[in-house]
Design a protein around this motif. Structure first.
Motif, short mmCIF file in Angstrom:
data_model
loop_
_atom_site.label_atom_id
_atom_site.label_comp_id
_atom_site.label_asym_id
_atom_site.label_seq_id
_atom_site.Cartn_x
_atom_site.Cartn_y
_atom_site.Cartn_z
N HIS A 11 33.67 38.00 40.26
CA HIS A 11 34.41 37.30 38.92
C HIS A 11 34.64 35.88 39.07
O HIS A 11 34.93 35.49 40.02
CB HIS A 11 35.62 38.02 38.84
CG HIS A 11 35.62 39.64 38.75
ND1 HIS A 11 35.09 40.17 37.67
CD2 HIS A 11 35.91 40.55 39.77
CE1 HIS A 11 35.03 41.56 37.96
NE2 HIS A 11 35.63 41.78 39.28
N PRO A 12 34.26 35.00 37.84
CA PRO A 12 33.44 35.56 37.14
C PRO A 12 31.95 35.82 37.43
O PRO A 12 31.57 35.37 38.44
CB PRO A 12 33.62 34.32 36.05
CG PRO A 12 33.69 33.13 36.73
CD PRO A 12 34.68 33.76 37.91
N GLY A 15 30.21 32.59 38.60
CA GLY A 15 30.95 31.90 39.32
C GLY A 15 30.57 31.37 40.58
O GLY A 15 29.61 31.16 40.86
N GLU A 16 31.66 30.98 41.33
CA GLU A 16 31.25 30.04 42.71
C GLU A 16 30.12 30.85 43.47
O GLU A 16 29.43 30.38 44.44
CB GLU A 16 32.41 29.71 43.48
CG GLU A 16 33.20 28.63 42.43
CD GLU A 16 34.44 28.24 43.32
OE1 GLU A 16 34.62 28.63 44.54
OE2 GLU A 16 35.21 27.43 43.04
#
Length: 296
Positions: A11-12, A15-16
């Motif tokens: 999440h998201p 994302g990272e």
């Protein structure tokens, strides 16, 4: 200080952790878990998203140095280690056999000839099966790429002709769903967001999503390509041709045009996870085989 373990954070979606694992795969340059395989998986309609938090990551100084992951569905594990971190092999195995299992069982893909990882597998109750994955490679030389199309047929891309219905239809027919009695392709309005995300995700290049268009305007052959400027290798996936248009050189044209465009962007090698004669016939060569090891 030894590498530290943590689970993947989905999440998201982009994302990272998506970026960090993708960068690790680009640097690793693994032919049987190419970064393109990760990008293809993360937006695939068959992806079991519940498994994403089960992906294991090992980090050192803030960078991923090893990962235990899957491909769309749990039950099959890929154990990936950067140079200098193969001593983590047993740890990855012990983690994957439980965390990435389905119905209490897990298989692991091991490169044929990797005696070290095979030994680890055997010690932990795994045995080799007849189930294999094959990888082929195309050394890209732009000047040697040639193909022809029948009169009235043309090359396009999803950048030039963005048509999700035509894309879905050629894959549906090309993978024989219609021929197998599943009926014609239907794209429901509520499904559009899921289809869109695969073409609107980060790092996508729609110029490399190649289709051959028939005189009636239908996409009748398709080749997707996964490319990044940070890597000299690209991945071919998926390739499909409408059964009514096979044996006309259309699949060859789609693949070679996609490979050519990647070459213009600096790619030196194209990989495909296949041993089909089709790929060998257009210039791909056998590169490596890996075996699925199963739990006793």
């Amino acid at each position: 200080m030894p590498p530290t373990f943590r689970n993947y954070n989905p999440h998201p979606l982009f994302g990272e952790d998506y970026v960090a694992l993708r960068n690790f795969l680009i640097k690793l340059n693994s032919h049987n878990y190419h970064f393109g395989r990760w990008d293809w998986m993360i937006t695939h309609g068959y992806l079991d998203k519940s498994g994403l938090p089960h992906i294991g990551l090992w980090e050192e100084n803030g960078e991923i140095v090893a990962a235990a992951t899957y491909d769309c569905g749990l039950g099959k594990a890929f154990l990936l280690m950067a140079d200098g971190y193969r001593h983590l092999g047993e740890e990855l195995f012990l983690y994957a056999k439980d965390a990435l299992a389905k119905d209490g069982k897990c298989k692991a893909l091991i490169l044929d000839g990797d005696m070290e990882l095979q030994g680890i597998a055997a010690r932990n109750g795994f045995y080799p099966t007849q189930d294999k994955e094959c990888d082929a490679v195309y050394p890209i030389d732009i000047d040697s790429i040639h193909y022809t199309l029948p009169e009235g047929f043309a090359i396009t891309s999803m950048a030039e002709t963005y048509d999700l219905y035509q894309y879905g239809q050629v894959l549906w027919k090309g993978f024989d769903h219609e021929a197998n009695g599943e009926g014609p392709f239907v794209l429901k309005p509520e499904e559009l967001p899921e289809w869109e995300i695969g073409f609107k995700r980060p790092n996508v290049n729609l110029d490399l999503k190649i289709a051959v268009v028939a005189p009636n305007g239908d996409f009748v052959s398709y080749c997707g390509m996964w490319q990044d400027d940070a890597s000299q290798s690209v991945l071919v996936e998926p390739v499909a041709t409408d059964p009514a248009y096979r044996k006309m050189g259309l699949g060859r044209a789609a693949v070679l045009e996609a490979v050519r465009r990647c070459g213009l962007l600096g790619a030196k090698r194209a990989f495909v996870g296949s041993s089909q004669q089709f790929y060998y016939s257009i210039g791909f060569c056998p590169y490596a085989t890996s075996t699925w090891w199963a739990q006793k």
